[in-house]
Design a protein around this motif. Sequence first.
Motif, PDB file in Angstrom:
ATOM      1  N   ALA A  63       1.009  -1.292  -0.122  1.00  0.00           N
ATOM      2  CA  ALA A  63      -0.067   0.076  -0.067  1.00  0.00           C
ATOM      3  C   ALA A  63       1.017   1.423   0.082  1.00  0.00           C
ATOM      4  O   ALA A  63       0.216   2.393  -0.191  1.00  0.00           O
ATOM      5  CB  ALA A  63      -1.030   0.080   1.390  1.00  0.00           C
ATOM      6  N   TYR A  64       2.187   1.161   0.262  1.00  0.00           N
ATOM      7  CA  TYR A  64       3.056   2.332   0.198  1.00  0.00           C
ATOM      8  C   TYR A  64       3.094   3.025  -1.197  1.00  0.00           C
ATOM      9  O   TYR A  64       3.532   4.193  -0.959  1.00  0.00           O
ATOM     10  CB  TYR A  64       4.307   2.104   0.686  1.00  0.00           C
ATOM     11  CG  TYR A  64       4.347   1.396   2.086  1.00  0.00           C
ATOM     12  CD1 TYR A  64       4.335   2.097   3.309  1.00  0.00           C
ATOM     13  CD2 TYR A  64       3.979  -0.044   2.598  1.00  0.00           C
ATOM     14  CE1 TYR A  64       3.905   1.624   4.679  1.00  0.00           C
ATOM     15  CE2 TYR A  64       4.021  -0.437   3.797  1.00  0.00           C
ATOM     16  CZ  TYR A  64       4.066   0.444   4.798  1.00  0.00           C
ATOM     17  OH  TYR A  64       4.077  -0.239   6.237  1.00  0.00           O
ATOM     18  N   SER A 123     -11.697   6.479   0.505  1.00  0.00           N
ATOM     19  CA  SER A 123     -12.307   7.744  -0.019  1.00  0.00           C
ATOM     20  C   SER A 123     -11.184   8.577  -0.745  1.00  0.00           C
ATOM     21  O   SER A 123     -11.766   9.734  -0.847  1.00  0.00           O
ATOM     22  CB  SER A 123     -13.004   8.377   1.312  1.00  0.00           C
ATOM     23  OG  SER A 123     -12.133   8.748   2.187  1.00  0.00           O
ATOM     24  N   ARG A 124     -10.152   7.916  -0.904  1.00  0.00           N
ATOM     25  CA  ARG A 124      -9.116   9.021  -1.085  1.00  0.00           C
ATOM     26  C   ARG A 124      -8.515   8.583  -2.622  1.00  0.00           C
ATOM     27  O   ARG A 124      -7.379   9.403  -3.113  1.00  0.00           O
ATOM     28  CB  ARG A 124      -7.933   8.791  -0.242  1.00  0.00           C
ATOM     29  CG  ARG A 124      -8.259   9.664   1.193  1.00  0.00           C
ATOM     30  CD  ARG A 124      -7.033   9.335   2.199  1.00  0.00           C
ATOM     31  NE  ARG A 124      -7.431  10.067   3.348  1.00  0.00           N
ATOM     32  CZ  ARG A 124      -8.018   9.568   4.352  1.00  0.00           C
ATOM     33  NH1 ARG A 124      -8.424   8.501   4.285  1.00  0.00           N
ATOM     34  NH2 ARG A 124      -8.226  10.213   5.416  1.00  0.00           N
ATOM     35  N   LEU A 174       0.260   5.270  -0.920  1.00  0.00           N
ATOM     36  CA  LEU A 174       0.479   6.267   0.128  1.00  0.00           C
ATOM     37  C   LEU A 174       1.575   7.343  -0.387  1.00  0.00           C
ATOM     38  O   LEU A 174       1.110   8.453  -0.035  1.00  0.00           O
ATOM     39  CB  LEU A 174       1.006   5.504   1.418  1.00  0.00           C
ATOM     40  CG  LEU A 174       1.535   6.312   2.364  1.00  0.00           C
ATOM     41  CD1 LEU A 174       0.430   7.154   3.140  1.00  0.00           C
ATOM     42  CD2 LEU A 174       2.050   5.636   3.652  1.00  0.00           C
ATOM     43  N   GLN A 185      -8.500  -1.168   0.671  1.00  0.00           N
ATOM     44  CA  GLN A 185      -8.161  -0.826   2.031  1.00  0.00           C
ATOM     45  C   GLN A 185      -8.580   0.095   2.764  1.00  0.00           C
ATOM     46  O   GLN A 185      -9.041   1.164   2.040  1.00  0.00           O
ATOM     47  CB  GLN A 185      -6.505  -0.462   1.908  1.00  0.00           C
ATOM     48  CG  GLN A 185      -5.313  -1.555   1.420  1.00  0.00           C
ATOM     49  CD  GLN A 185      -5.035  -2.682   2.489  1.00  0.00           C
ATOM     50  OE1 GLN A 185      -5.680  -2.253   3.569  1.00  0.00           O
ATOM     51  NE2 GLN A 185      -4.326  -3.780   2.146  1.00  0.00           N
ATOM     52  N   GLN A 186      -9.036   0.069   3.863  1.00  0.00           N
ATOM     53  CA  GLN A 186     -10.070   1.082   4.607  1.00  0.00           C
ATOM     54  C   GLN A 186      -9.423   2.285   4.742  1.00  0.00           C
ATOM     55  O   GLN A 186     -10.306   3.280   4.477  1.00  0.00           O
ATOM     56  CB  GLN A 186     -10.311   0.456   5.977  1.00  0.00           C
ATOM     57  CG  GLN A 186     -11.295   1.427   6.604  1.00  0.00           C
ATOM     58  CD  GLN A 186     -12.683   0.968   6.292  1.00  0.00           C
ATOM     59  OE1 GLN A 186     -12.963   0.199   5.766  1.00  0.00           O
ATOM     60  NE2 GLN A 186     -13.192   2.234   6.287  1.00  0.00           N
ATOM     61  N   ALA A 187      -8.046   2.427   4.777  1.00  0.00           N
ATOM     62  CA  ALA A 187      -7.789   3.989   5.050  1.00  0.00           C
ATOM     63  C   ALA A 187      -7.804   4.712   3.648  1.00  0.00           C
ATOM     64  O   ALA A 187      -7.594   5.879   3.426  1.00  0.00           O
ATOM     65  CB  ALA A 187      -6.285   3.561   5.062  1.00  0.00           C
ATOM     66  N   TYR A 188      -7.859   3.965   2.214  1.00  0.00           N
ATOM     67  CA  TYR A 188      -7.692   4.590   1.191  1.00  0.00           C
ATOM     68  C   TYR A 188      -9.090   4.818   0.394  1.00  0.00           C
ATOM     69  O   TYR A 188      -9.028   5.311  -0.435  1.00  0.00           O
ATOM     70  CB  TYR A 188      -6.624   3.964   0.327  1.00  0.00           C
ATOM     71  CG  TYR A 188      -5.336   3.942   0.792  1.00  0.00           C
ATOM     72  CD1 TYR A 188      -4.953   4.830   1.550  1.00  0.00           C
ATOM     73  CD2 TYR A 188      -4.698   2.651   0.595  1.00  0.00           C
ATOM     74  CE1 TYR A 188      -3.416   4.932   1.986  1.00  0.00           C
ATOM     75  CE2 TYR A 188      -3.196   2.655   0.996  1.00  0.00           C
ATOM     76  CZ  TYR A 188      -2.637   3.711   1.633  1.00  0.00           C
ATOM     77  OH  TYR A 188      -1.383   3.696   2.201  1.00  0.00           O
TER      78      TYR A 188
END
Length: 379
Positions: free
Chosen positions: A88-89, A322-323, A92, A317-320
């Motif tokens: 995922a980096y 909406s982005r 990121l 991935q949950q963190a991404y």
Amino acid sequence: MSAERLPFMRLQPAEDRPAVEAAIRRVIDRGWFVLGPEVDAFEQAFARLCGTRHAIGVGTGTDAIAIILRGLGIGAGDEVITTPLSAAYSALACMMAGARPVFADLDPERLTLDPAAVEAAITPRTAAILPVHLYGQPADMPAIVTIASRHGIAVVEDCCQAHLATCNGQPVGSFGVAAAYSFYPTKNLGALGDGGAITTSDAALAAKVKRIRNGGQTDRYHHGEMGVNSRLDEMQAAILSARLPFLPGWTQARRIGAAAYRRLLTGAPVVVPPQADPGHVYHLFPVRSPQRDQLQAWLLEQGIETLVHYPVPVHLQQAYLSRIALGAGGLAETEKACGEILSLPMHPHLSDEDAHRVISALLGYPPVAVAHPEKRADP
């Protein structure tokens, strides 16, 4: 009695230990620990090895990507097309630069970006394409560069898993305007901690990213632009310099191990992704199985460690959620691969005995019975 453990990888220095220990002592004795002669020497040697004019040491491979994008003026409002099958980096790093990752689907054989999907994902906001040379397999760079040139957008290569890889005989990292490398300990060239590098043959870009990595300083205590604090330290640079002469031999050992796997896996209950280019450097050796989880559990019962790279695609991935954005056509190949992929043990010190043990366990995997309902005759 449980089977003797066969580890997924070994990270302790081996034949390189005397050189690594000497490098550590040299740095301690000199007493210079940040941005000194060891970093300078490693940057010059690594640039030569990669066939580029400049290498700039930074803190991580993630920082390398983000700093390149910033150096190119890519940020808020811009889109970067990349792969959802990666650590995922990669995504990121795009967001660290202020840009939005846009995911295109995979070539189902290479497991790297599908050039047709890349072109379909291009919009007026597309500023760069970030191909990832996943598992050490080079992406289809001639096709990607052709597309980028046609649309006037930059190519930045993620070479974090592809030290010394080539595509059509040309070193990866030399197709785009710049490339990012990671020296995380598991990489083909690993430090004993974090580290990364940027390579480029563009002198102006090299000068800019060199300033950005050091707080934007033009000279000591004078900051001409906003930067970050991301510097490869002297200790890791010295260790990498000590290990650099071993990298060609380690790369050849990986290729020999991979060839043995390919030769012996005939008849095993897995699909082996093809070697799309002889420049593959086998950072990892993945196989595919619809019964991946059961197969992994079976191998562990035999004492064989495996890992999944990667079980959750970046776009899920949950963190991404909406982005990011998705390219046209969906990501079916990516999601299928994430449910099937399994990495077998792969490192330069994998012995013939180790490889045969892995193969024997795979060949002994109990077949999964599939129930087929009886076909009833038409009334």
